[in-house]
Design a protein around this motif. Structure first.
Motif, PDB file in Angstrom:
ATOM      1  N   SER A  13       0.835  -1.208   0.000  1.00 43.25           N
ATOM      2  CA  SER A  13       0.000   0.000   0.000  1.00 43.25           C
ATOM      3  C   SER A  13       0.872   1.261   0.000  1.00 43.25           C
ATOM      4  O   SER A  13       0.482   2.283  -0.557  1.00 43.25           O
ATOM      5  N   GLU A  14       2.058   1.195   0.586  1.00 45.43           N
ATOM      6  CA  GLU A  14       2.949   2.365   0.569  1.00 45.43           C
ATOM      7  C   GLU A  14       3.929   2.318  -0.599  1.00 45.43           C
ATOM      8  O   GLU A  14       4.799   3.188  -0.702  1.00 45.43           O
ATOM      9  N   ARG A  15       3.792   1.318  -1.442  1.00 45.70           N
ATOM     10  CA  ARG A  15       4.631   1.159  -2.640  1.00 45.70           C
ATOM     11  C   ARG A  15       6.119   1.324  -2.297  1.00 45.70           C
ATOM     12  O   ARG A  15       6.861   2.079  -2.929  1.00 45.70           O
ATOM     13  N   LEU A  16       6.547   0.590  -1.270  1.00 44.68           N
ATOM     14  CA  LEU A  16       7.914   0.768  -0.769  1.00 44.68           C
ATOM     15  C   LEU A  16       8.972   0.269  -1.749  1.00 44.68           C
ATOM     16  O   LEU A  16      10.073   0.824  -1.809  1.00 44.68           O
ATOM     17  N   VAL A  17       8.640  -0.768  -2.527  1.00 46.12           N
ATOM     18  CA  VAL A  17       9.632  -1.256  -3.505  1.00 46.12           C
ATOM     19  C   VAL A  17       9.903  -0.157  -4.529  1.00 46.12           C
ATOM     20  O   VAL A  17      11.061   0.172  -4.830  1.00 46.12           O
ATOM     21  N   GLU A  18       8.826   0.450  -5.020  1.00 49.30           N
ATOM     22  CA  GLU A  18       8.972   1.529  -6.003  1.00 49.30           C
ATOM     23  C   GLU A  18       9.652   2.749  -5.377  1.00 49.30           C
ATOM     24  O   GLU A  18      10.468   3.408  -6.021  1.00 49.30           O
ATOM     25  N   ASP A  78      13.032   6.599  -5.823  1.00 50.48           N
ATOM     26  CA  ASP A  78      13.061   7.838  -5.055  1.00 50.48           C
ATOM     27  C   ASP A  78      14.182   7.821  -4.015  1.00 50.48           C
ATOM     28  O   ASP A  78      15.280   8.330  -4.259  1.00 50.48           O
ATOM     29  N   ILE A  79      13.942   7.192  -2.868  1.00 46.82           N
ATOM     30  CA  ILE A  79      14.918   7.308  -1.787  1.00 46.82           C
ATOM     31  C   ILE A  79      16.209   6.551  -2.098  1.00 46.82           C
ATOM     32  O   ILE A  79      17.298   6.984  -1.675  1.00 46.82           O
ATOM     33  N   GLY A  80      16.113   5.480  -2.864  1.00 51.11           N
ATOM     34  CA  GLY A  80      17.327   4.745  -3.245  1.00 51.11           C
ATOM     35  C   GLY A  80      18.291   5.633  -4.016  1.00 51.11           C
ATOM     36  O   GLY A  80      19.411   5.908  -3.545  1.00 51.11           O
ATOM     37  N   PRO A  81      17.884   6.123  -5.191  1.00 47.62           N
ATOM     38  CA  PRO A  81      18.789   6.991  -5.954  1.00 47.62           C
ATOM     39  C   PRO A  81      19.242   8.222  -5.164  1.00 47.62           C
ATOM     40  O   PRO A  81      20.387   8.652  -5.293  1.00 47.62           O
ATOM     41  N   TYR A  82      18.346   8.749  -4.323  1.00 44.58           N
ATOM     42  CA  TYR A  82      18.695   9.944  -3.540  1.00 44.58           C
ATOM     43  C   TYR A  82      19.848   9.648  -2.571  1.00 44.58           C
ATOM     44  O   TYR A  82      20.837  10.371  -2.511  1.00 44.58           O
ATOM     45  N   LEU A  83      19.715   8.544  -1.812  1.00 45.17           N
ATOM     46  CA  LEU A  83      20.766   8.218  -0.850  1.00 45.17           C
ATOM     47  C   LEU A  83      22.029   7.741  -1.563  1.00 45.17           C
ATOM     48  O   LEU A  83      23.149   8.081  -1.152  1.00 45.17           O
ATOM     49  N   GLN A  84      21.848   6.961  -2.634  1.00 48.29           N
ATOM     50  CA  GLN A  84      23.020   6.422  -3.352  1.00 48.29           C
ATOM     51  C   GLN A  84      23.952   7.541  -3.822  1.00 48.29           C
ATOM     52  O   GLN A  84      25.181   7.438  -3.689  1.00 48.29           O
ATOM     53  N   ALA A  85      23.373   8.614  -4.377  1.00 47.37           N
ATOM     54  CA  ALA A  85      24.215   9.690  -4.918  1.00 47.37           C
ATOM     55  C   ALA A  85      25.078  10.294  -3.815  1.00 47.37           C
ATOM     56  O   ALA A  85      26.279  10.511  -3.987  1.00 47.37           O
ATOM     57  N   LYS A  86      24.465  10.528  -2.658  1.00 48.92           N
ATOM     58  CA  LYS A  86      25.219  11.134  -1.560  1.00 48.92           C
ATOM     59  C   LYS A  86      26.204  10.137  -0.946  1.00 48.92           C
ATOM     60  O   LYS A  86      27.308  10.500  -0.544  1.00 48.92           O
ATOM     61  N   TRP A  87      25.786   8.895  -0.838  1.00 46.56           N
ATOM     62  CA  TRP A  87      26.644   7.859  -0.245  1.00 46.56           C
ATOM     63  C   TRP A  87      27.891   7.653  -1.105  1.00 46.56           C
ATOM     64  O   TRP A  87      29.014   7.586  -0.604  1.00 46.56           O
ATOM     65  N   LYS A  88      27.679   7.535  -2.429  1.00 41.77           N
ATOM     66  CA  LYS A  88      28.818   7.278  -3.327  1.00 41.77           C
ATOM     67  C   LYS A  88      29.817   8.437  -3.295  1.00 41.77           C
ATOM     68  O   LYS A  88      31.020   8.234  -3.492  1.00 41.77           O
ATOM     69  N   VAL A 139      11.536   2.943   4.716  1.00 42.83           N
ATOM     70  CA  VAL A 139      10.664   4.118   4.861  1.00 42.83           C
ATOM     71  C   VAL A 139      11.456   5.400   5.113  1.00 42.83           C
ATOM     72  O   VAL A 139      10.873   6.466   5.349  1.00 42.83           O
ATOM     73  N   LEU A 140      12.777   5.318   5.049  1.00 42.70           N
ATOM     74  CA  LEU A 140      13.651   6.481   5.255  1.00 42.70           C
ATOM     75  C   LEU A 140      13.173   7.682   4.418  1.00 42.70           C
ATOM     76  O   LEU A 140      12.883   7.532   3.230  1.00 42.70           O
ATOM     77  N   THR A 141      13.097   8.858   5.049  1.00 44.19           N
ATOM     78  CA  THR A 141      12.733  10.060   4.288  1.00 44.19           C
ATOM     79  C   THR A 141      14.006  10.749   3.783  1.00 44.19           C
ATOM     80  O   THR A 141      15.113  10.419   4.215  1.00 44.19           O
TER      81      THR A 141
END
Ligand SMILES: *Cc1c(COP(=O)(O)O)cnc(C)c1O
Length: 460
Positions: free
Chosen positions: A342-347, A352-362, A429-431
């Motif tokens: 229901s929260e579409r967490l995979v998507e 969204d949050i995956g690419p966002y964190l990845q850019a900063k992490w890398k 669910v990380l914002t």
């Protein structure tokens, strides 16, 4: 008897009566154990009222975050109605049926049958037996060997620890069990030398197939691997590795077991980690994220290829656990999967949050002490090194990783150390705001560790 209402009293009683997993309890007792008292969302609270960002989702499991009342309510209702009944003797109950059907919906189309356990370890022990039983039913009983990998983690029971590739585990208690062999890991940063990641991935895949051919493919029942090695340090394999290996296994008629205990249930931005790796497993190992850790639960996903043979030719499968399909654990998993959908967490992780964190992490890899910083979905790692061009390691006794882990905890972020590799797997669910906080804390940890290494004369 003292009451346990202060941190000190808890620490004392813990030291007196509790032997911890994967811990030198003597050393722990000397320094004093950390006490976590509550948690909400991505934050833990300790006994000193510190708020700590849980960058590890507990132990890679609390994917939907802490304190989700939907799961608490579902478990409470289930306990009130039917706390326990078994699934052994021609009986079932609604929550195990509903979970089985739900799993068939979220898994790839060729997975329609599930067997339940209490943990990832038990799931891998079950698959070890099932894979060999499959070949017995196929009149190829000589196919017994299961190939695993150095640095892989598959759990702590005797068979699961044997499948794992940790010498420290093998050396206690008489492992490895017979018929388990280990192939090299696709750890490019540590072992790739002058090869490109792509060339190194090919080389390790071919070395693995050569090992199989030396053993004799007619004796090999299955190979097990995590899509991304988790406890081994978040080793993201080069893109060439899995497709080459998967093709070679298929040509040799060897079953493939994808251990999805960490990578499954959205961690990589896909429902299952193998879906981005170009493999097509015959079994999947499930635990951790299946119930977000609210209640212990493991499962084995059995592909149609194997299930059809079991159903057509098999006898009673003489295997199972008292808590296979425990009603409350299944209720937790159903509520957990309903949240994920229901929260579409995979998507959310994928787009969204995956690419966002990845850019900063890398970008952490720009630091002189960081050799590489990698992340897929929301699972990542960075490597400390005294000389990033030489890709060299600190001496083990310098304990850089453990020092950084303490700096991290003390600065309000849980990161785990695997040697001198810092790993992270925050709740899905990380914002974005929490992601920013995670990064600024990780930067601080790197700076503190760098100052520590320089003051001890450890930088190259
Ligand atoms: C944690 C883990 C296991 C073992 O699961 P337990 O529930 O601890 O028995 C198996 N495989 C992988 C990949 C894991 O990370």
């Amino acid at each position: 008897m003292n009451s346990l209402n202060t941190k000190h009293a808890l620490q004392q009683a813990d030291a007196a009566h509790h032997i911890h997993p994967f811990t030198n309890t003597r050393e722990l007792n000397a320094r004093g154990v950390r006490v976590i008292t509550s948690a909400k969302g991505v934050y833990l609270q300790d006994a000193d009222n510190n708020q700590i960002l849980d960058g590890m989702s507990g132990l890679w499991c609390v994917n939907v975050g802490h304190g989700r009342m939907e799961i608490v309510d579902a478990v409470t209702k289930q306990l009130e109605k039917l706390a326990y009944y078994n699934t052994f003797f021609n009986t079932t109950h609604p929550s195990v049926v509903e979970l089985s059907r739900l799993l068939s919906e979220v898994t790839p189309a060729n997975f329609n049958h599930f067997h339940f356990t209490g943990s990832g370890s038990e799931s891998n022990d079950t698959i070890f037996r099932l894979a060999r039983y499959y070949w017995e039913l196929m009149d190829k009983p000589e196919k017994k060997i299961v190939l695993a990998r150095r640095g892989g983690y598959h759990g702590s029971t005797v068979t699961a620890a044997s499948l794992g590739g940790f010498p420290s585990m093998h050396k206690q208690g008489g492992m490895v069990v017979p018929d388990v062999f280990h192939a090299p890991a696709p750890s490019w940063w540590a072992e790739g030398g002058d090869l490109t990641p792509e060339a190194f991935g090919l080389r390790v895949a071919h070395q693995t197939l050569e090992l199989i051919d030396a053993i004799g493919a007619h004796r090999v029942a299955a190979m097990i691997g995590e899509p991304i090695m988790g406890a081994g340090g978040v080793i993201i394999p080069p893109a060439t590795y899995w497709p080459t290996l998967a093709k070679g296994l298929k040509e040799r008629d060897i079953l493939f077991i994808s251990d999805e205990v960490i990578c499954g249930f959205g961690r990589t931005g896909h429902w299952f980690g193998h879906e981005m790796m170009g493999t097509s497993p015959d079994f999947m190992t499930m635990a951790k994220g299946i119930s977000s850790g609210y209640i212990p639960l493991g499962a084995v996903a059995i592909s149609d290829r194997v299930a059809n043979v079991l159903l057509e030719k098999g006898d009673e499968f003489a295997h199972g656990f008292t808590y296979s399909g425990h009603p409350a654990a299944c209720a937790a998993a159903i509520a957990n999967l309903n949240i994920m959908r229901s929260e579409r967490l995979v998507e959310y992780v994928r787009d969204d949050i995956g690419p966002y964190l990845q850019a900063k992490w890398k970008a952490l890899a720009a630091h002189p002490m960081v050799g590489e910083a990698v992340m897929e979905g929301l699972i990542g790692a960075f490597q400390f090194t005294p000389d990033k061009n030489a890709r060299s390691f600190f001496p083990e006794e310098a304990k850089i990783g453990l020092t950084a882990r303490d700096f991290s905890f003390d600065n309000g972020l849980v990161m785990r150390a695997v040697g001198d590799r810092m790993v992270i797997a925050p709740p899905l669910v990380l914002t974005r705001q929490e992601a920013d906080e995670l990064i600024s804390k990780a930067e601080k940890v790197i700076d503190l560790t760098y100052a520590h290494a320089r003051s001890h004369g450890l930088m190259g």
